[in-house]
Design an enzyme around this catalytic site. Sequence first.
Site, short mmCIF file in Angstrom:
data_model
loop_
_atom_site.label_atom_id
_atom_site.label_comp_id
_atom_site.label_asym_id
_atom_site.label_seq_id
_atom_site.Cartn_x
_atom_site.Cartn_y
_atom_site.Cartn_z
N ASN A 181 8.29 17.31 31.89
CA ASN A 181 7.25 16.52 32.73
C ASN A 181 6.97 15.21 32.01
O ASN A 181 6.08 15.51 31.01
CB ASN A 181 6.15 17.46 32.77
CG ASN A 181 4.94 16.88 33.70
OD1 ASN A 181 5.09 15.74 34.20
ND2 ASN A 181 3.94 17.81 33.62
N TRP A 182 7.34 14.43 32.33
CA TRP A 182 7.41 12.94 31.51
C TRP A 182 5.70 12.60 31.92
O TRP A 182 5.16 11.69 31.48
CB TRP A 182 8.11 12.10 32.13
CG TRP A 182 9.59 12.14 31.27
CD1 TRP A 182 9.92 13.37 30.73
CD2 TRP A 182 10.58 11.17 31.26
NE1 TRP A 182 11.20 13.08 30.23
CE2 TRP A 182 11.66 11.91 30.68
CE3 TRP A 182 10.77 9.94 31.90
CZ2 TRP A 182 13.03 11.24 30.66
CZ3 TRP A 182 11.79 9.21 31.74
CH2 TRP A 182 12.97 9.86 30.95
N LYS A 183 4.96 13.12 32.87
CA LYS A 183 3.80 12.64 33.27
C LYS A 183 3.64 11.17 33.62
O LYS A 183 4.58 10.61 33.98
CB LYS A 183 2.50 13.07 32.15
CG LYS A 183 2.83 14.58 32.05
CD LYS A 183 1.59 15.30 31.15
CE LYS A 183 1.79 16.57 30.76
NZ LYS A 183 0.87 17.05 30.29
N HIS A 240 -0.24 21.29 39.03
CA HIS A 240 -0.39 20.89 37.55
C HIS A 240 -1.93 20.72 37.33
O HIS A 240 -2.52 20.12 38.20
CB HIS A 240 0.24 19.55 37.14
CG HIS A 240 0.30 19.38 35.68
ND1 HIS A 240 -0.91 19.14 35.01
CD2 HIS A 240 1.26 19.97 34.80
CE1 HIS A 240 -0.60 19.26 33.75
NE2 HIS A 240 0.77 19.61 33.53
N GLU A 273 -3.58 18.85 35.62
CA GLU A 273 -4.09 17.51 35.72
C GLU A 273 -4.18 16.92 36.85
O GLU A 273 -5.01 16.19 37.10
CB GLU A 273 -3.04 16.61 34.92
CG GLU A 273 -3.13 16.76 33.18
CD GLU A 273 -1.80 16.54 32.35
OE1 GLU A 273 -1.06 16.05 32.98
OE2 GLU A 273 -1.79 17.21 31.55
N GLU A 301 0.34 27.72 32.74
CA GLU A 301 0.11 26.68 31.62
C GLU A 301 -1.40 26.84 31.39
O GLU A 301 -2.22 26.40 32.13
CB GLU A 301 0.32 25.49 32.25
CG GLU A 301 1.64 25.17 32.52
CD GLU A 301 2.07 23.62 32.50
OE1 GLU A 301 2.93 23.15 31.67
OE2 GLU A 301 1.32 22.75 33.13
N GLY A 334 -1.12 19.65 25.76
CA GLY A 334 -1.35 18.62 25.26
C GLY A 334 -2.32 18.62 23.82
O GLY A 334 -2.74 17.64 23.34
N SER A 350 2.00 22.74 24.97
CA SER A 350 2.33 22.64 23.84
C SER A 350 3.62 23.45 23.21
O SER A 350 3.69 23.92 22.19
CB SER A 350 1.25 22.90 22.94
OG SER A 350 0.08 22.12 23.06
N GLY A 379 5.90 19.04 28.55
CA GLY A 379 5.18 17.63 28.74
C GLY A 379 5.67 16.83 27.41
O GLY A 379 6.77 16.25 27.51
N GLY A 380 4.73 16.61 26.29
CA GLY A 380 5.01 15.55 25.27
C GLY A 380 6.37 15.69 24.66
O GLY A 380 6.86 14.75 24.39
P1 PGA Z 1 2.34 19.47 26.93
O1 PGA Z 1 2.13 19.25 28.54
O2 PGA Z 1 3.76 20.15 26.53
O3 PGA Z 1 2.26 18.21 26.49
O4 PGA Z 1 1.42 20.44 26.49
C1 PGA Z 1 2.57 20.33 29.19
C2 PGA Z 1 2.54 20.20 30.90
O5 PGA Z 1 1.27 19.69 30.91
O6 PGA Z 1 3.12 20.50 31.61
#
Ligand code: PGA
Length: 251
Positions: free
Chosen positions: A11-13, A98, A100, A168, A174, A214, A235-236
């Site tokens: 997930n590049w966000k 998600h 977010e 999640e 993050g 994470s 994500g990251g």
């Molecule tokens: P993260 O994000 O791996 O940076 O913790 C995961 C996500 O939000 O899907």
Amino acid sequence: MTTISPLIAGNWKMNGLTHSLDELSELARLLTTGEAPRALVVVCPPATLLAAVAAQGASSGIIAGGQDCHAQASGAHTGDISAGMLADAGAQYVIVGHSERRSDHGESSDTVRAKAEAAIGAGLKPIICVGETEAQRDAGDAEAIVATQLAASIPDAASLHEVIVAYEPVWAIGTGRTPTLDEIRDMHNAIRSRLVSRFGDDKGASIRILYGGSLKPQNAREILNVENVNGGLVGGASLLAKDFYTIISAV
Ligand code: PGA
């Protein structure tokens, strides 16, 4: 027991410009020159790069996914993107709900379910996210919160179509912090039982449950080995081809 083929989704966000496609080329190179991946590999870039990722990823088996979709098929919704548009751009998956989106845009589980229905209607596979906040976990409510989100966010159409669940924990996204392996196992087992009781033995046992929050090259192997963890939402660590490839290879 049903064997589920694992899936790793990146997930590049809100990250990624045209030059980020170099990172995708590097991932494609690693995937095609190294040992064949045991997981399906999905990359969910920002919508501006979706068509390019779908086109460029095809030859190396990288599948494109969207990060969100509107519940309606079309209409006066400035700035929004429909599931049909994502499919048209080459997506096969879409993340919905998600945390977010739930927090930044106030999306309720009812909204998430409507988006998942729209995704299914457009021929996409929705990756439906659930997860508790730190306060909810500290209060001992994590499983109850996740159960409520699951019940309201997964559409009945999941009995006939493919959906994916992503657990999640909000406090792990993050932050570099993750639940213990026991906590992950307990939650994934709890989610599995909910899916089986709602959709029956066969269907309930076949739905992938991804872990996200994470997930890193350093912890991927142990987390992805936990019972009922059928892959990850990253994500990251999905922004760097080398790190993402290491996670994929940990399956
Ligand atoms: P993260 O994000 O791996 O940076 O913790 C995961 C996500 O939000 O899907």
